[in-house]
Motif scaffolding. Structure first.
Motif, PDB file in Angstrom:
ATOM      1  N   ASP A 179      -3.352  10.381  10.385  1.00  0.00           N
ATOM      2  CA  ASP A 179      -3.105  10.561   8.951  1.00  0.00           C
ATOM      3  C   ASP A 179      -3.731   9.408   8.164  1.00  0.00           C
ATOM      4  OD1 ASP A 179      -2.201  10.963   6.403  1.00  0.00           O
ATOM      5  OD2 ASP A 179      -0.081  11.204   6.948  1.00  0.00           O
ATOM      6  N   PRO A 180      -4.771   9.673   7.365  1.00  0.00           N
ATOM      7  CA  PRO A 180      -5.406   8.608   6.586  1.00  0.00           C
ATOM      8  C   PRO A 180      -4.484   7.959   5.563  1.00  0.00           C
ATOM      9  CG  PRO A 180      -6.826  10.537   6.717  1.00  0.00           C
ATOM     10  CD  PRO A 180      -5.482  10.952   7.226  1.00  0.00           C
ATOM     11  N   ASN A 181      -3.369   8.585   5.264  1.00  0.00           N
ATOM     12  CA  ASN A 181      -2.450   8.039   4.270  1.00  0.00           C
ATOM     13  C   ASN A 181      -1.422   7.079   4.862  1.00  0.00           C
ATOM     14  OD1 ASN A 181      -3.530   9.501   2.034  1.00  0.00           O
ATOM     15  ND2 ASN A 181      -2.506  11.342   2.820  1.00  0.00           N
ATOM     16  N   ILE A 196      -3.668  -4.687  10.938  1.00  0.00           N
ATOM     17  CA  ILE A 196      -3.150  -3.368  10.570  1.00  0.00           C
ATOM     18  C   ILE A 196      -4.367  -2.490  10.298  1.00  0.00           C
ATOM     19  CG2 ILE A 196      -0.856  -3.986   9.725  1.00  0.00           C
ATOM     20  CD1 ILE A 196      -1.991  -4.145   6.905  1.00  0.00           C
ATOM     21  N   ILE A 197      -4.248  -1.184  10.596  1.00  0.00           N
ATOM     22  CA  ILE A 197      -5.402  -0.293  10.596  1.00  0.00           C
ATOM     23  C   ILE A 197      -5.094   0.949   9.759  1.00  0.00           C
ATOM     24  CG2 ILE A 197      -7.053   0.954  12.069  1.00  0.00           C
ATOM     25  CD1 ILE A 197      -5.932  -0.698  14.444  1.00  0.00           C
ATOM     26  N   GLN A 198      -6.103   1.431   9.041  1.00  0.00           N
ATOM     27  CA  GLN A 198      -5.993   2.678   8.286  1.00  0.00           C
ATOM     28  C   GLN A 198      -7.150   3.594   8.675  1.00  0.00           C
ATOM     29  OE1 GLN A 198      -6.929   2.779   3.984  1.00  0.00           O
ATOM     30  NE2 GLN A 198      -4.919   3.748   3.690  1.00  0.00           N
ATOM     31  N   LEU A 199      -6.836   4.813   9.075  1.00  0.00           N
ATOM     32  CA  LEU A 199      -7.864   5.781   9.452  1.00  0.00           C
ATOM     33  C   LEU A 199      -8.651   6.239   8.226  1.00  0.00           C
ATOM     34  CD1 LEU A 199      -9.098   7.755  11.606  1.00  0.00           C
ATOM     35  CD2 LEU A 199      -7.318   9.374  10.899  1.00  0.00           C
ATOM     36  N   ILE A 200      -9.977   6.343   8.386  1.00  0.00           N
ATOM     37  CA  ILE A 200     -10.829   6.966   7.371  1.00  0.00           C
ATOM     38  C   ILE A 200     -11.276   8.342   7.834  1.00  0.00           C
ATOM     39  CG2 ILE A 200     -12.983   6.806   6.060  1.00  0.00           C
ATOM     40  CD1 ILE A 200     -12.756   3.764   6.251  1.00  0.00           C
ATOM     41  N   VAL A 244       0.838  -1.204   0.000  1.00  0.00           N
ATOM     42  CA  VAL A 244       0.000   0.000   0.000  1.00  0.00           C
ATOM     43  C   VAL A 244       0.868   1.248   0.000  1.00  0.00           C
ATOM     44  CG1 VAL A 244      -1.723   1.331   1.284  1.00  0.00           C
ATOM     45  CG2 VAL A 244      -1.925  -1.166   1.144  1.00  0.00           C
ATOM     46  N   THR A 245       1.926   1.245   0.812  1.00  0.00           N
ATOM     47  CA  THR A 245       2.817   2.398   0.911  1.00  0.00           C
ATOM     48  C   THR A 245       3.485   2.709  -0.434  1.00  0.00           C
ATOM     49  OG1 THR A 245       3.261   1.894   3.238  1.00  0.00           O
ATOM     50  CG2 THR A 245       4.811   3.346   2.118  1.00  0.00           C
ATOM     51  N   LYS A 246       3.826   1.665  -1.199  1.00  0.00           N
ATOM     52  CA  LYS A 246       4.459   1.850  -2.508  1.00  0.00           C
ATOM     53  C   LYS A 246       3.459   2.201  -3.608  1.00  0.00           C
ATOM     54  CE  LYS A 246       8.410  -1.220  -1.698  1.00  0.00           C
ATOM     55  NZ  LYS A 246       9.074  -2.493  -2.087  1.00  0.00           N
ATOM     56  N   GLY A 247       2.158   2.181  -3.273  1.00  0.00           N
ATOM     57  CA  GLY A 247       1.150   2.524  -4.265  1.00  0.00           C
ATOM     58  C   GLY A 247       0.804   1.405  -5.217  1.00  0.00           C
ATOM     59  N   GLU A 248       1.202   0.162  -4.893  1.00  0.00           N
ATOM     60  CA  GLU A 248       0.917  -0.971  -5.775  1.00  0.00           C
ATOM     61  C   GLU A 248      -0.557  -1.347  -5.761  1.00  0.00           C
ATOM     62  OE1 GLU A 248       3.397  -4.178  -4.642  1.00  0.00           O
ATOM     63  OE2 GLU A 248       5.283  -3.114  -5.048  1.00  0.00           O
TER      64      GLU A 248
END
Length: 468
Positions: free
Chosen positions: A265-267, A281-285, A217-221
């Motif tokens: 940071d949602p990113n 692992i968690i990602q903020l919306i 996800v971090t690499k934008g794949e």
């Protein structure tokens, strides 16, 4: 991840969608597609009730052993219509249920069905249903969501209703003794559980996968949502790209909440979080007041057979020592049990009904595996080890002790006051719900097809215009 509370509407049940009901549903779909023209028999507000809806409900109820009686053709559409009233009001009141709640409830139901001796395994359930566990979950989703919303709406309507001791005594004062309710057999049960240990190599494998997902996800794949749909083992949220919906801190596992509420940071993606359900692992919306909406990916380490066998051996040895009098079951629960809900209460299981906690269970309210063991025990006896799925969906090995059994009997005001209070409270709550439904019927648009003129409905006011 959530705890689904006790509900008021005992008549609403989550059904196992057996093959006959599935075939009826398939037939209804065929009708809707034009093979046979389906028929709208009721309209409630802007919601139609189809003849096929009634037939599917009838078949499902029959499979559950529900006796619709001679008035089935009237009672079934009325039941469907009443649920539509509750769902409409729940939408107006902005009541919500999270995908996590839905997923947990569905998983508990599936685990209960699997534990039934007539099923016995996931593979057998899939064979009976002619579909995968994943498809069964999807098929149950909307029905279970509506069930939770209906229960939540009913609970909101009656949340302030209580009865005094005087009201209880007054209600039963003039009733003949043989009209007092029968109290079913109840038991008090103590439990010790051990969760089979996961090998360190398996934990490392799961963490490596989560790190790989973060890196991709971090690499934008790819996106976090895509990976959640593909790989997350929280099936309820996976179908939503891992999104949980807005949830308060108390609705989440404490370790999960501590990280989720600190994201800004949602990113960015969180570090790996260990909860009682596995690793995330968690990602903020978004954050809204005291609630947070986030995505997560859950992976659960797999337990090896050898670990299950080791837990079984440990509890078998413990059970033999308890029977030999080396120490009490209660002391063993305090130092040996992995069940945090009962460990500090010397292993005593608790039952929550209508937000009241008691140590007494009817046999039907115990987990199936526990009830099976308790049935064979005398008071004071300890079982051998057995496997079960706990309330968090985890496989555990357990032993139980029957602490007390009270046989079925006619209730008395001195010995069974709480039972009698519950009856009066339920009666008052039902009166409130009944009045609410009749009030809503007067306020909402209702039309019925011809043929319902002579129905003896439970609620008054349905008949307004019998011509569709």
């Amino acid at each position: 991840m959530l705890m689904v509370g006790a509900t008021l509407c005992a008549g609403l049940q989550m059904r196992m969608p057996l093959v006959a009901a599935q075939q009826a549903g398939d037939s209804a779909v065929a009708e809707k597609r034009g093979t046979v023209v389906d028929e709208v028999v009721w309209v409630v507000g802007d919601e139609p009730i189809l003849k096929s809806d009634i037939e599917v409900t009838r078949l499902q109820g029959n499979l559950d052993g529900h006796n619709w009686g001679e008035d089935a053709d009237c009672r079934i559409p009325e039941q469907i219509a009443v649920q539509k009233l509750f769902l409409a009001q729940a939408a107006i009141d902005s009541l919500e249920v999270s995908e996590s709640e839905i997923a947990q409830g569905i998983d508990q139901r599936i685990n209960m069905w699997i534990s039934d001796p007539s099923v016995g395994s996931r593979e057998r359930l899939e064979q009976i249903q002619r579909k995968s566990i994943s498809q069964i979950r999807q098929d149950m989703h909307d029905e279970y969501k509506n069930l939770l919303l209906t229960q939540r709406m009913q609970a909101k309507l009656v949340e302030g209703i209580k009865v005094s001791p005087a009201e209880v005594r007054n209600y039963f004062r003039d009733l003949p003794a043989d009209s007092f309710p029968m109290v079913p057999t109840t038991v008090e049960v103590e439990i010790i559980t051990q969760q089979p240990r996961v090998a360190p190599e398996e934990v490392a494998r799961v963490k490596d996968l989560l790190r790989e997902y973060t890196d991709r996800v971090t690499k934008g794949e790819t996106s976090f949502a895509t990976l959640a749909r593909l790989y997350s083992e929280d099936k309820g949220s996976a179908r939503m790209g891992g999104e949980l919906g807005y949830m308060g801190r108390g609705m989440l596992d404490p370790a999960f909440a501590a990280v989720a509420f600190n994201l800004t940071d949602p990113n960015k993606i969180s570090k790996i979080v260990e909860s009682e359900f596995g690793y995330h692992i968690i990602q903020l919306i978004d954050k809204r007041g005291d609630k947070v909406n986030c995505r997560h990916i859950l992976l659960t380490p797999q337990v090896e057979r050898a670990s299950i066998d080791q837990a079984t051996e440990r509890l078998d040895s413990l059970s033999k020592d308890i029977r030999a009098g080396k120490f009490s079951f209660e002391d063993a629960a305090t130092y040996a049990s992995d069940d945090k809900d009962t460990r500090n209460n010397h292993g005593l299981m608790s039952n929550t009904t209508d937000n009241e906690r008691t140590s007494r269970f009817q046999m039907k309210d115990l987990p199936t595996e526990v009830a099976r063991e308790v049935e064979a025990l005398q008071v004071g006896e300890c079982s051998g080890p057995f496997q079960m799925i706990n309330s968090r969906g985890k496989l555990v090995v357990a032993i139980v002790k029957l602490k007390n059994r009270t046989e079925a009997h006619r209730a008395t005001i001195t010995e069974d006051f709480q039972v009698m209070k519950d009856i009066v409270t339920a009666r008052e709550r039902q009166k409130t719900i009944h009045s609410w439904v009749e009030k809503k019927i007067k306020e909402i648009y209702v039309r019925m097809a011809p043929g319902y003129e002579n129905c003896n409905f439970e609620y008054q006011g349905w008949r307004k215009d019998s011509d569709l």
